[in-house]
Design a protein around this motif. Sequence first.
Motif, PDB file in Angstrom:
ATOM      1  N   TYR B 638      46.466  29.857  41.006  1.00  0.00           N
ATOM      2  CA  TYR B 638      46.493  30.995  40.163  1.00  0.00           C
ATOM      3  C   TYR B 638      46.852  32.028  41.091  1.00  0.00           C
ATOM      4  N   TRP B 639      46.250  32.176  42.289  1.00  0.00           N
ATOM      5  CA  TRP B 639      46.668  33.100  43.356  1.00  0.00           C
ATOM      6  C   TRP B 639      47.950  33.124  43.440  1.00  0.00           C
ATOM      7  N   ASP B 640      48.679  32.060  43.571  1.00  0.00           N
ATOM      8  CA  ASP B 640      50.028  32.178  44.081  1.00  0.00           C
ATOM      9  C   ASP B 640      50.834  32.681  42.749  1.00  0.00           C
ATOM     10  N   LEU B 641      50.364  32.311  41.328  1.00  0.00           N
ATOM     11  CA  LEU B 641      50.795  32.771  40.246  1.00  0.00           C
ATOM     12  C   LEU B 641      50.535  34.216  40.158  1.00  0.00           C
ATOM     13  N   GLY B 642      49.931  34.973  41.100  1.00  0.00           N
ATOM     14  CA  GLY B 642      49.715  36.428  40.925  1.00  0.00           C
ATOM     15  C   GLY B 642      48.335  36.539  40.266  1.00  0.00           C
ATOM     16  N   ASP B 643      47.731  35.775  39.658  1.00  0.00           N
ATOM     17  CA  ASP B 643      46.509  36.080  38.787  1.00  0.00           C
ATOM     18  C   ASP B 643      45.250  35.927  39.724  1.00  0.00           C
ATOM     19  N   GLN B 644      45.162  37.059  40.489  1.00  0.00           N
ATOM     20  CA  GLN B 644      44.048  36.980  41.612  1.00  0.00           C
ATOM     21  C   GLN B 644      42.575  37.092  40.860  1.00  0.00           C
TER      22      GLN B 644
END
Lengths: 365, 947
Positions: B638-644
């Motif tokens: 999720y983090w890598d998807l930019g969805d912190q």
Amino acid sequence: MKRSRQWTSIVGLAASLAFAAGIARAQGPAAPAAGGGLRTMVTLDVATREVFLLGRSGGDILYRTPTSPPGVSATMKPDAVQRAEFDITVDDNAVFAFARKRQWLQAAQKILSVVQPTLPFLDLPDNNATDWAIKAGVYLRKAAQTAAQGSPAERETAPRLFASAYAVLNAAGRAEWHFYGESARMRAILCLIDLGRLDEAEKELARVREPDKGDATYGVYHLARGELLFARKKYVEAMDAAIQSLIYETKDIESFPDALILSARCYEELNEMHRTRDIYYEVARLFRGTDWGDRSRARLRRIMRDDLAAEAEETDIAAVFFGSAEDMKEVIEKFLAGSEGVKDIDVDAPATEPGAESKPEGEKP
Amino acid sequence: MARTKGRSSNGQRTIVFLALLVAWAAVAPQSRAQDTVADVRKMAAQALAQGAYVDAIGYLTQLVEWFKDSRTPSIIQEMEGVYFNLGLCYLLVGQFGEARNVFEEYLKRYRRGFRAAEVAAFLGDSHRYEKKWAEALAIYRKALKEYRNEYLQNQDLWVDVLVSMVRCLLAEEKWKETEPLLVQIFRFAPDFHRRNWAAALLTIYYLNERKLENVYRLVPLLLEPGSFASRSVALNMAALQAGDDLFADEQYRDALWVYRLVYPHDLLQLNAERQIEILQKQVEMLQRTPGRIRTLLRTQESVAEAEAELEALKKIPNYDPELFFRIARAYMEIRRYRESSEFFYDLYKEGPRDRAEECLYLSFHSATKFQPTTKAFARGHEYMERFPGGKWYDPVSLTLGQMYANIKDWPKVIEVLTTALEVSPQHESIVEVLFLLGYASFMEEKFEDAVRYLVRMNTDYVGNEREADGHYWTGMALLFDKKYEEGMPYFDRVVRNFPDSMFVEDAMFRAASCAFGASLFEESQTRLFAFVRRYPESKLLAEAFLMLADIAGVFGQVREAVRFYEQAIERGEDLNIELYNYAYFRAADMMKELAGSEEGPERTRWLEAIIAHFRRYIEKNREDSNLPMAIYWVGSSYWDLGDQERALAYYRRAIEEYGRDRRAMGIDLIFEDWVGRAKAAEREVARSAWADMRALLSNALQKGERTLALRIMRMLMFDPSATDVEKEAFRRAIVRADSIPHGSVGVLEMIQIEADRAGDKALAAAAAEEIIREFTETDYALSARMLLARYAVEANDAPTAILHLDIVREVYATSPEAAEALLMLGRLYLNRRELEKAEKAFKDVLGPNEWRSHRPEALFRLGEVAIAQRKFESAAVYFERIYVMYSGHRQWAAKAYVERAKCLSRMYEHRKAMETLQELINSPDYAGMPEVEEAKDLLERLRQRTG
């Protein structure tokens, strides 16, 4: 504290003996002892003389002579006595008749009505009462075992009967000189186990000599060990003890079938139901007309009815081929149906009296 | 045969007794002329009462002479007794003819007399004692008819007549005719002895006729103490014979039951002797008791019988050993193995030597048939030790080996069968022995041994029934020994030569594995494809796909690899947890690689695929799944998807879901990752995340969820917005004794560290003990044990310290703490003057390279040990090694200089010592260190001493 426990045990023994005596009195007059003691021919060295035994003073025998003035008594050491013949006559045919009919309590009563006064003196060597006392004790235990399996009312009497059997056998156990004296002591231990007094039984068992093979006590000693271990739920060890008893003592009617049954119970606890079945069958077949036979037959019937040994066992192919393999299920079913063979001998008590039958020679008195 | 002798002897015995009286009869006193009738009557009565039968004959004969012709009724009545007693006296003194005359006269005069039935019996006896069996029988038969009613009233006498008739018939071996009589005696005897006697004789008859059912019905009687059976040679011989026949016919149960009736030879003799003694006492008693003449005669006949049995027994060789052997064998044949095992063992110990080996073998064989197997093991070993190379050595050793194999005690399998092969190189089951040795060696990871045994098996015994198994396990041993190329042909051989073997499928797969192991990836791939085609339902398919995936990875075919991993995962039930986890995480690595190599929607697609991939994994949640790691993957994707926000929220949900379980260790890792992510997140996201966490704490506290609350408080100590006061409050809330039962391992570790730092040893120790108890096999337990060991050392509690340190060095053998533990242990032993143990501990530290940093201390301590052992030269060498090789460890090096100098000085090498000290003093590396000052002082003293 120690003295108090000892006193309790003496009181307990006295109470049990009183119960046994009560049984005896109910059956017939006690030996004439009132005031005068038990008339006995005692051999000391080479001389035999008439005395009246009055009781015990410590380990010594308290007695009076026929000519002693009233209230005068003397003591003698039991080990100085070579032989003692109590003035008793047991109606052996009457005892035998009761025993044949498995009327154990009556048989014991018949003996104790005469022998009860001798119980404190059974350690006197070569006396004529010990055999009877042992028999009475054994019969009382059988009566207790029967009661224990009877109606609720009968079951209530069982502990007192076991206690009486214990008292009598314990007294007989003091006859160390007797061939079966030690056995009597071990049978007394069995009574303690019957009564659930396991710690006492264990202590007593630790005190007795461990017999060698061939000794008269070998079977009953290991039977007592086995029963104790079984009562403590140590089934493998109990099995080992039962085996010691049953393979090395096959000629003692008072231990062999019990040991067989104990082994069957152990096999059952070890979940070897085929062997359980086989042994109950064995006892039912070989001890027909006895309490052991009846109990085993009942248990065997239950095992067969509930299919407890229904699972097929591996069979030796060679035995099948040569036809020597036994189909135990079939054999036992036949046995239980009562069609296993000829019946020339009826081991049960005779239903008829002599003369009631009219047969050729011998059968027609 | 013995019975016949016994019976004739019996008659003789009675006759001997009577003959003694005959001699006296010749001198029977006559009444004197002046004696009156009353005197004679009185004297006759006295003689009878005293058993003086010879005297009585004289007086009674006189009375007959006087009154035989009297017609007076009272005299006639009185004379009935006179005739009876006179006949009896003649009988007792052995004058049978005279006795007969008198009894016949009695019966002529008193045909229905009061004692006529008894007289008729005595009349028969008078013939019987003279061995006139037929005459006696005729009289008994006639008596039974004539006096039927009288006998009805006197059962005892009737049974006695029957007994007498049986004796007559047996004297002429007319067994069949005795049966109905014996049955009647058995049924109606009023006493134990005659019933028992009849039972014993019937048993003999039925045994000889093989009417076993009838025999069995009599068994209880035969086992009565003092029974006739207990001393009857005839019965015992009949039982022995019948038992032998049944045994030969393999009717083992019947044979056993019959054999058990046989009394051992010695016991039979003892019983006979004892019985004679008892019967003799009875005779004495009966002789003193008037009026029991028939009982007396009967008892005397029993004495004679017993004596005859005893004599007969002496001529019979001891049959006990064979009897016992057959009984034991019969128990075995009817599957009463517990009994047969014990019996055979006893025969082995106490029986004849020539059968000892067989008996021990059979005892062992029986013992293998029941549980527990303790006895079987013991007896098997006893046989192997006692009879190496014996007749049954091979089957015993093989069975013992198989039994150990059954309980998977492979070292014992190897021990037993290796010995077996040494003792019996041409073992009858050599193939099986070699196979078991090979298999056990394989299980023990002794792969070279396994290969050696199995190859020998298949080389020396070509075509053996274990050949396919042998090739398979040889291949397996080589595969596990990483000798992949050597292993492959063995698997191929199984596939090619043994198409029906149960190992074909497995062998095909293992051959491919070997190719893979040998880095022959193309060959492995080809083989795996062939395997997948041939066994589409195989349980090994998942592993095959896993390997194909790895091969694709090797070839850089990442998408292919992912596809194969997914196929492996589809069949995940067939994978063990390690391979299952491997497949998941390796696939994720590949997908991340793919995501990293792509841009835009393709990258997003792969990252989302990773998230879906691990969601499936979490949902399945197989035992020993690595959920924290999976959660980490999801969160980081999720983090890598930019969805912190979503990433942190995902972590938060995981924390909420698993945080209550104090044993879920992975959650502590997630907590730590969450803290890192939160700190790196955009300001608003981070603020919101920390706020979220505080709300979660508030909720947990409200619900009394202490485990979760403690975990969150520990995290909130890292919240950048938390004040010092707040942090201290959290610390206090956590570092308390009542937190221990609720604390996760991370919380417990914090309590342990903080309490130790604050000097609260009790609390620190309590936390450490809780870690050891609840998280025994974790690395946390390692530091806990080290702490407890340290406390124990401080408290001089060496046993406790040793306990913990031993565990650390054994369980965590390669960890840095293990080196510390060894050093600590060594120091402990050194203090306790257990120098060998100390030396070993310090030397162990010198081994692994990872522990290099601990070597200076280890060497220094070894020097100290050597000094304590007064080995100054060795000590000097240890110290020298420190400053030569580990000069970077200045403190230890400086100490080492000084200590080496001291050692040299003790060895009177003062010059060298002074050089050493000078070297330390001159080196700028050690300037200012206290050891330099000590060195100067020592140097000065040495100079003074050496002048």
